[in-house]
Design an enzyme around this catalytic site. Sequence first.
Site, PDB file in Angstrom:
ATOM      1  CD  GLU A  54       3.124  11.867 -48.357  1.00  0.00           C
ATOM      2  OE1 GLU A  54       2.599  10.936 -47.756  1.00  0.00           O
ATOM      3  OE2 GLU A  54       2.467  12.792 -48.889  1.00  0.00           O
TER       4      GLU A  54
HETATM    5  C1  TNX Z   1       0.230  13.000 -45.456  1.00  0.00           C
HETATM    6  S1  TNX Z   1       1.590  14.974 -43.699  1.00  0.00           S
HETATM    7  C2  TNX Z   1       0.569  14.123 -46.184  1.00  0.00           C
HETATM    8  C3  TNX Z   1      -0.483  14.861 -46.902  1.00  0.00           C
HETATM    9  C4  TNX Z   1      -1.824  14.201 -46.790  1.00  0.00           C
HETATM   10  C5  TNX Z   1      -2.023  13.710 -45.380  1.00  0.00           C
HETATM   11  C6  TNX Z   1      -3.371  13.135 -45.125  1.00  0.00           C
HETATM   12  C7  TNX Z   1       2.284  15.261 -45.017  1.00  0.00           C
HETATM   13  C8  TNX Z   1       3.445  16.081 -44.929  1.00  0.00           C
HETATM   14  N1  TNX Z   1       1.807  14.709 -46.155  1.00  0.00           N
HETATM   15  O1  TNX Z   1      -0.129  15.031 -48.247  1.00  0.00           O
HETATM   16  O2  TNX Z   1      -2.810  15.122 -47.124  1.00  0.00           O
HETATM   17  O3  TNX Z   1      -1.045  12.736 -45.097  1.00  0.00           O
HETATM   18  O4  TNX Z   1      -3.526  12.795 -43.791  1.00  0.00           O
END
Ligand code: TNX
Length: 555
Positions: free
Chosen positions: A368
């Site tokens: 992200e």
């Molecule tokens: C996605 S999974 C994220 C996390 C959040 C999560 C909540 C991932 C690599 N990143 O930052 O906590 O969703 O479900």
Amino acid sequence: MPRGIAGLSVRTHVLLTVLCLLCVLALTAAGLGLRSVLGSGDGSAARPVPAGPRTADRIVPVPLSVTPGTGPGYRLTDRTVIRAAPGSEAVERQAGEVRAIAERLAETLRRPTGLPLPVVEPASGDGIALALDPALPGATGTEGYRLTADAAGVRITARSPEGLFRGTQTLRQLLPPRIESPARVADGPDWTLAPVTVEDRPRYRYRGVMLDVARHFFTPAEVKGFIDRLALYKLNHLHLHLTDDQGWRIEVPARPALTAVGATSEVGGTPGGYYTAADYQEIVRYAQERYLTVVPETDLPGHSNAALAAYPELDCTGSARPWPYTGTEVGFSTLCPTGDAVFSFTRDVVTELARLTPGPYLHIGGDEVKRVAPAEYAEFVRRVGEQVRAAGKTPVGWNQAAPGGIGLLQFWDGRAGRDTELREAAERGAEVIMSPSGRSYLDMKYEATYPLGLVWAGTVDVRTAYDWDPDTLLPLRDGSVVGVEAPLWTETLDTPGELDLMLLPRLPALAELGWSPRAGHDWGRFRARLAEEGARWEAAGYAYERRHEVPWPAR
Ligand code: TNX
């Protein structure tokens, strides 16, 4: 011709009615038959816990093979000893390890039974024997084992201490659920194991759970409790998500502000916390004793608001939010992806984590990152990956890190097109840990109205968590999937009891996907075996969700 219901002739209608009745009778009979195999109904009516020795079909994850024996099985008595017989070829280190495994087993069994269960060396005699046996078939591997129980005793053999340890977890499950009680069981049952031979080994080499200690901090003691749950189901990796926007949880001496500033808070504004080197090493040691490898993650370059609060000069895009950041939005922050300063920072972090971590992996995150151009992102990941290799470790990244040349990638986000780069990386030889969010995310709600958790990837009830195949969920190169991991993100979870409610009963689902052979996968049988685990968790004092899909025994 007279027309009957829905345009059918009366004769056809009568014929269909008779056929339907026959069908219903047949289905009911089949259902009853099925139920006796599954040991359960539809879950609405609770069943009494069966008396007598536990039958051997209660092991979770289901073993490679279970052959019921005959006769009364083995009863623990005040004459039972635990024999740690390393075998003549064992080196000193292994002898010590076998003894430690025997001591740990003895401790677990002594509390509820009140039996003395001394650990002794002689290779023969009545009791429970743990022995290394290099003559076991090579396919047994390091984690496989053989367990036999009959009236004369129990014998666990394995090619390595790790296999013996996994075998002792099976032994626990062959005893009545109250064996998990942390205190002496008054009017205890007969502590008897059913006669059986179990041959077992894992399907995948990597079976993990991730705990997010950044959104909410969990103390070393709480993490140890978490490890206990994983060990029982033969998990072998604990991934700790140590850093995120809301907190930096591991001390790095060269960068003291990371914890002095970045650990002071958590989601919701409560105080947070961090692990000193000694705390972290204590967790690693506790995990190691249970044959779990700790995989530390420092999430870079995104999810870095806490690091930016500590070192604002690393923020060249103006991405930081005011500190403390106690919300739960994702994807806003990033370290400056270029320049010397950031790589000197990442080197300090990587060097310290490599120093503290005996396991082979350092997870560098990579998920992200919304404010960095793809080419700069890939170059950043590549350079940090190099730093990890230079520190003697193997880098792991979330699936977005694929273009940065990371050889072990954790698949989580399969939304439209996002797995393309992962597939290409797998073609080039990358290995994949499967953590599909819509299946294995333990922070997803069981159902929309459930009070804890999130729903962005959908709801994940027990069957959804269980009924998929890690090898074929994505069209990846054959052999590229090396395991599974269930992440437990903690935006909405801040007590160990809440962790338990999300973990149990979905943890055994993931564990079975990771350990058991594909051919042993069967939802009906799984849920019946899972139901028995409820009594075990109650004896242990663990909270769990009595989801309606599982025919839990009466309380
Ligand atoms: C996605 S999974 C994220 C996390 C959040 C999560 C909540 C991932 C690599 N990143 O930052 O906590 O969703 O479900």
